[in-house]
Structure formats: C-alpha cells, structure tokens
Scaffold this active site. Structure first.
Site, PDB file in Angstrom:
ATOM      1  N   LYS A 122       0.836  -1.210   0.000  1.00 15.09           N
ATOM      2  CA  LYS A 122       0.000   0.000   0.000  1.00 15.09           C
ATOM      3  C   LYS A 122       0.869   1.259   0.000  1.00 15.09           C
ATOM      4  O   LYS A 122       0.641   2.178  -0.782  1.00 15.09           O
ATOM      5  CB  LYS A 122      -0.915  -0.018   1.233  1.00 15.09           C
ATOM      6  N   ASP A 140      -6.237   1.756   1.379  1.00 14.29           N
ATOM      7  CA  ASP A 140      -6.118   1.931   2.835  1.00 14.29           C
ATOM      8  C   ASP A 140      -7.492   1.677   3.459  1.00 14.29           C
ATOM      9  O   ASP A 140      -8.439   1.283   2.777  1.00 14.29           O
ATOM     10  CB  ASP A 140      -5.558   3.325   3.180  1.00 14.29           C
TER      11      ASP A 140
END
Ligand code: SF4
Length: 213
Positions: A122, A140
């Site tokens: 991420k 997220d």
C-alpha cells in the site's frame, strides 16, 4: 435499476462534486520525506503525522542529517504517534538504505521500494503515485470501506482483491485522483462510525446495512 456503468458514473460525479481538489494530505518537501511520512502514517492519522514531521524534518533537514540523528532524539520527536519506537527504527533503516543502496534517491521500482523498512504494498503504491505519478491505487482503510459500501467490491473482499477489482473497474487515468477522492470521502463524509448518510447522494446504491439514516 441502474447498470454498473451508471452506478460508477454516479459515484465518480459525486466524488468530483464533493472533493474536486482532493490530494495528498501528508506534508513533505523532499521525496524521502514522503517515504518517511507514509511509513509513519500506518495506524495513525495524517494530521498527527504532520504534527511530528514538522519538527523532525526541520531539526534534521537533509537525508544525511536524519541518518546521523540519534535514535532516542527521533523517538522523542515522534512519541505522540502509535508504534513510535518501531517507526523510529524504520526511519533510521530507510535513511540508511536510501543512502547505501539507492544513492540517496527514492527508487521508482515497486520491489525496491518494498525493501525499505515499514514500506509494504500500500505504501509503495502511495509513493509511486505521489512522487512518480504512476497510476496506482493504494487500498487503505478508507478506500476499502468506501469501495465496499458503494458496492464496487464485495463486503468480504480483502485489500488485495479490492485493489485488483478497483484497477479493473476504474479508468486508469483517474486512479491517482480517485484514490485521493475515495480517501477524502471516507475520512470526512462516509466515516467508519458516523457516516453522513442523510446528506449523501449515493444512498440508493449504498450497500451498508447500518446506514445512519
Ligand atoms: Fe457512506 Fe452513508 Fe453514503 Fe452509504 S449512504 S455511501 S454509508 S455516507
């Protein structure tokens, strides 16, 4: 009954209406500072990261300064955020690796980025999109929740599946902008515990069973 494309158009138009200028909310002046800010933002808010990096980056204004900074001073400066001891070690690891392995520059390559301590898939996506403008979607907590509520992915999909589905569904030239718009929507409007459902124009397509109506 709207089809998939109509639902997507409704979502994209509404996000554009609400957050036309959504962008990265982490403060940084240099590329390596963004890497550190992104690493620090794990399990805490961008706002609390900005509060500590303000002092950290002005006290140690270059990569070399930060690399030479004593660990306990870094810990003291970032102690208001969660997991600060680990994160302080990660800062030292990042500066050291950038200087040793990457001539002091942030690598563009995803595999190389993920060799930096505290930088996972991420974070690497956020860094590549923000610094190098490479179309990436970082899933997220906000992106994940919003994608589920809006029916873009299934409630049981994990972040890996969600990233894959969003990449297939969204126009690639809008990945970076939409990533920020999803985050803003999740952070300020479709919040985890108190979403503003009464004002929301997406009620008709929302999949959230406990809407705040
Ligand atoms: Fe979020 Fe509520 Fe809108 Fe659904 S109706 S997308 S839960 S704000």
């Amino acid at each position: 009954m709207m089809n998939k494309q109509e639902r997507l158009a409704l979502i994209l138009n509404y996000l554009e209406e609400l957050f036309p200028n959504a962008g990265c909310e982490l403060n940084y002046r240099q590329d390596y500072e963004l890497v550190i800010a992104v690493m620090l933002s794990a399990q805490t808010t961008d706002e609390s990261v900005n509060r500590v990096t303000n002092q950290l980056f002005s006290s140690f204004p270059t990569l070399e300064d930060l690399d030479a900074a004593p660990l306990h001073e870094i810990e003291n400066m970032i102690r208001t955020i969660g997991l600060f001891r680990n994160k302080a070690k990660n800062i030292k690891g990042i500066t050291q690796q950038l200087l040793t392995n990457f001539s002091g520059r942030v690598p563009m390559d995803k595999e190389q980025l993920m060799t930096l301590p505290g930088v996972g898939n991420k974070s690497a996506n956020v860094i590549r999109a923000e610094i190098f403008h490479i179309p990436e979607i970082a899933v997220d907590t906000h992106v994940h929740r919003v994608a589920k509520r809006l029916g873009l992915v299934k409630m049981e999909d994990d972040v890996v599946v969600t990233e894959k589905k969003l990449r297939a569904l969204l126009p690639e030239d809008l990945y970076i902008k939409l990533h920020h718009q999803f985050i803003h929507f999740g952070r300020y409007f479709c919040k985890a515990r108190a979403p503003q459902c009464r004002q929301c124009h997406l009620q008709t397509i929302c999949q959230e069973p406990h809407k705040n109506l």
